[in-house]
Design a protein around this motif. Structure first.
Motif, mmCIF file in Angstrom:
data_model
loop_
_atom_site.group_PDB
_atom_site.id
_atom_site.type_symbol
_atom_site.label_atom_id
_atom_site.label_comp_id
_atom_site.label_asym_id
_atom_site.label_seq_id
_atom_site.Cartn_x
_atom_site.Cartn_y
_atom_site.Cartn_z
ATOM 1 N N THR A 180 7.239 56.562 75.152
ATOM 2 C CA THR A 180 7.832 55.535 74.296
ATOM 3 C C THR A 180 8.566 54.503 75.125
ATOM 4 O O THR A 180 8.475 53.291 74.864
ATOM 5 N N LEU A 181 9.280 54.949 76.130
ATOM 6 C CA LEU A 181 9.983 54.030 77.015
ATOM 7 C C LEU A 181 8.997 53.067 77.674
ATOM 8 O O LEU A 181 9.234 51.856 77.757
ATOM 9 N N GLN A 182 7.872 53.595 78.116
ATOM 10 C CA GLN A 182 6.850 52.760 78.739
ATOM 11 C C GLN A 182 6.273 51.758 77.741
ATOM 12 O O GLN A 182 6.049 50.590 78.068
ATOM 13 N N ALA A 183 6.049 52.214 76.496
ATOM 14 C CA ALA A 183 5.514 51.318 75.471
ATOM 15 C C ALA A 183 6.491 50.185 75.175
ATOM 16 O O ALA A 183 6.087 49.024 74.995
ATOM 17 N N ASN A 184 7.779 50.498 75.125
ATOM 18 C CA ASN A 184 8.788 49.464 74.907
ATOM 19 C C ASN A 184 8.798 48.447 76.046
ATOM 20 O O ASN A 184 8.940 47.245 75.814
ATOM 21 N N ALA A 194 15.122 50.807 87.049
ATOM 22 C CA ALA A 194 15.418 51.800 88.072
ATOM 23 C C ALA A 194 14.973 53.193 87.635
ATOM 24 O O ALA A 194 14.474 53.977 88.441
ATOM 25 N N TYR A 195 15.154 53.494 86.359
ATOM 26 C CA TYR A 195 14.768 54.810 85.857
ATOM 27 C C TYR A 195 13.259 55.012 85.957
ATOM 28 O O TYR A 195 12.779 56.053 86.416
ATOM 29 N N MET A 196 12.495 54.001 85.534
ATOM 30 C CA MET A 196 11.043 54.106 85.606
ATOM 31 C C MET A 196 10.571 54.202 87.049
ATOM 32 O O MET A 196 9.646 54.953 87.376
ATOM 33 N N ASP A 197 11.237 53.450 87.932
ATOM 34 C CA ASP A 197 10.899 53.525 89.351
ATOM 35 C C ASP A 197 11.220 54.910 89.902
ATOM 36 O O ASP A 197 10.468 55.468 90.704
ATOM 37 N N ASP A 198 12.340 55.472 89.461
ATOM 38 C CA ASP A 198 12.733 56.811 89.896
ATOM 39 C C ASP A 198 11.687 57.842 89.475
ATOM 40 O O ASP A 198 11.316 58.735 90.248
ATOM 41 N N MET A 199 11.197 57.722 88.253
ATOM 42 C CA MET A 199 10.159 58.641 87.779
ATOM 43 C C MET A 199 8.885 58.507 88.626
ATOM 44 O O MET A 199 8.241 59.497 88.966
ATOM 45 N N ALA A 200 8.528 57.268 88.969
ATOM 46 C CA ALA A 200 7.328 57.046 89.775
ATOM 47 C C ALA A 200 7.500 57.615 91.178
ATOM 48 O O ALA A 200 6.581 58.227 91.739
ATOM 49 N N ASP A 211 -0.216 45.250 89.181
ATOM 50 C CA ASP A 211 1.149 44.738 89.151
ATOM 51 C C ASP A 211 1.824 44.993 87.825
ATOM 52 O O ASP A 211 3.047 45.006 87.739
ATOM 53 N N ASP A 212 1.039 45.171 86.745
ATOM 54 C CA ASP A 212 1.630 45.342 85.427
ATOM 55 C C ASP A 212 1.961 46.792 85.125
ATOM 56 O O ASP A 212 2.491 47.092 84.076
ATOM 57 N N ASP A 213 1.636 47.727 86.052
ATOM 58 C CA ASP A 213 1.890 49.148 85.811
ATOM 59 C C ASP A 213 2.668 49.712 86.968
ATOM 60 O O ASP A 213 2.154 49.861 88.052
ATOM 61 N N ASP A 214 3.927 50.013 86.738
ATOM 62 C CA ASP A 214 4.787 50.517 87.788
ATOM 63 C C ASP A 214 4.728 52.038 87.898
ATOM 64 O O ASP A 214 5.449 52.613 88.687
ATOM 65 N N THR A 215 3.880 52.697 87.104
ATOM 66 C CA THR A 215 3.802 54.138 87.122
ATOM 67 C C THR A 215 2.684 54.569 88.057
ATOM 68 O O THR A 215 1.564 54.106 87.952
ATOM 69 N N GLY A 261 18.749 62.139 89.378
ATOM 70 C CA GLY A 261 19.611 61.134 89.962
ATOM 71 C C GLY A 261 19.844 59.912 89.111
ATOM 72 O O GLY A 261 20.770 59.161 89.366
ATOM 73 N N ALA A 262 19.014 59.684 88.097
ATOM 74 C CA ALA A 262 19.201 58.488 87.274
ATOM 75 C C ALA A 262 20.531 58.515 86.540
ATOM 76 O O ALA A 262 21.079 57.485 86.194
#
Length: 317
Positions: free
Chosen positions: A111-115, A213-219, A269-273, A295-296
């Protein structure tokens, strides 16, 4: 403080008490305290700690349902957008991220990614509301310093600033004329004089920094070979809006070390995952490992602390 009738009575709205458009706003500040309790813990009152965490997860579950119901994946009713609606998107995304840290359920990251895709251009205007990102990003925000459209001596807005976004109120004169009778999610104008739809504020951009930052942390956790994981999520991009995304079972967790042969390095570039993926014609599946309570938490504590002086200054006015 304990004598106050509001002490320990600051729960998120429940199913019988409708969620506000944005979980955190000038008039709804209780979430800041609840998220701080979730982060810091309350060893002296474990029952209250459990209640806070359960409340956060309940609200995140509601945000998942709301997002699924929206054609354009906003974590609120898209027909009711107001001033700074994009701030409501990223503030609600923080709750989803914290719920993921607490509960390790892939529906929160999905859901976070969809948002985020809504903010980056998956909306009725094909508009990226983050300057410098996307094929059609905002270039003329209402800003006193980044005022290149009206003064050649002023700089252009740098990349990475979140715009206020669609607003059915149309409070500024330019928007009233050019956006009359607009559909809610199209009530936006990339014009420096449209201060009710194209403004930039620090309190809107702080949560953007958090979710990015959170999405980057997950990746990064997905890419790391030596980090332990207590759960895994599968991010699925699919045309089927009714598809149910169930949590990945423990036995199904993919170890990146064992998946080198199938791993696909994404450079979109449009997908940081990033992570291991198996692509078909209809969907893309990416396994992301994440440690509960990772860590987030420290970063969003910092963001909340930075926001408090601004909040106090606004209230005193």
């Amino acid at each position: 403080m304990k004598a106050s009738p509001y002490h320990k009575n600051l729960m998120f709205p429940s199913a019988t008490n409708e969620l506000p458009l944005g979980i955190m706003a000038w008039e709804t500040t209780y979430a800041l305290g609840l998220l701080s309790v979730a982060a810091a813990g309350n060893a002296d009152d474990s029952d209250f700690q459990d209640a806070v965490e359960e409340s956060i997860i309940d609200v995140a579950d509601e945000l998942v349902k709301i997002t699924k119901a929206q054609t354009y994946k906003t974590p609120f009713d898209g027909a009711d957008v107001g001033w700074g609606s994009n701030a409501s998107v990223v503030n609600n995304m923080i709750v989803l991220g914290v719920a993921n840290d607490l509960d390790c359920d892939n529906k929160y990251l999905n859901t976070l990614q969809a948002n985020m895709t809504y903010l980056m251009g998956a909306n009725p205007l094909d508009q990226s509301y983050v300057t410098g990102y996307g094929e059609q990003a905002s270039v003329a925000p209402h800003h006193r310093f980044w005022a290149k459209p009206v003064s050649s001596k002023s700089p252009q807005a740098p990349s990475g600033a979140l715009i206020g976004g669609p607003n059915i109120g149309l409070e500024d004169p330019v928007a009233k004329v050019q956006l009359a009778d607009c559909d809610p999610l199209t009530c936006y104008l990339d014009n420096i004089d449209s201060w009710s739809t194209n403004e930039i504020t620090i309190n809107w951009n702080a949560p953007l920094a958090w979710v990015a930052a959170y999405m980057d942390d997950m990746a990064q956790q997905a890419e790391a070979d030596d980090l332990p994981s207590s759960c895994a999520v599968t991010i699925i991009v699919s045309d089927d809006e009714d598809e149910e995304l169930d949590p990945v079972e423990e036995d199904d967790v993919v170890d990146p070390k064992d998946d080198d042969e199938d791993e696909t390095d994404s450079t979109d570039d449009d997908d940081d995952t990033t992570g291991s993926s198996d692509k078909t014609d209809s969907d893309t599946t990416t396994t992301v490992t994440t440690t509960s309570g990772g860590g987030a938490f420290g970063l969003w504590q910092l963001m909340l602390l930075l926001s408090l002086p601004l909040l106090g200054r606004r209230i005193r006015k």
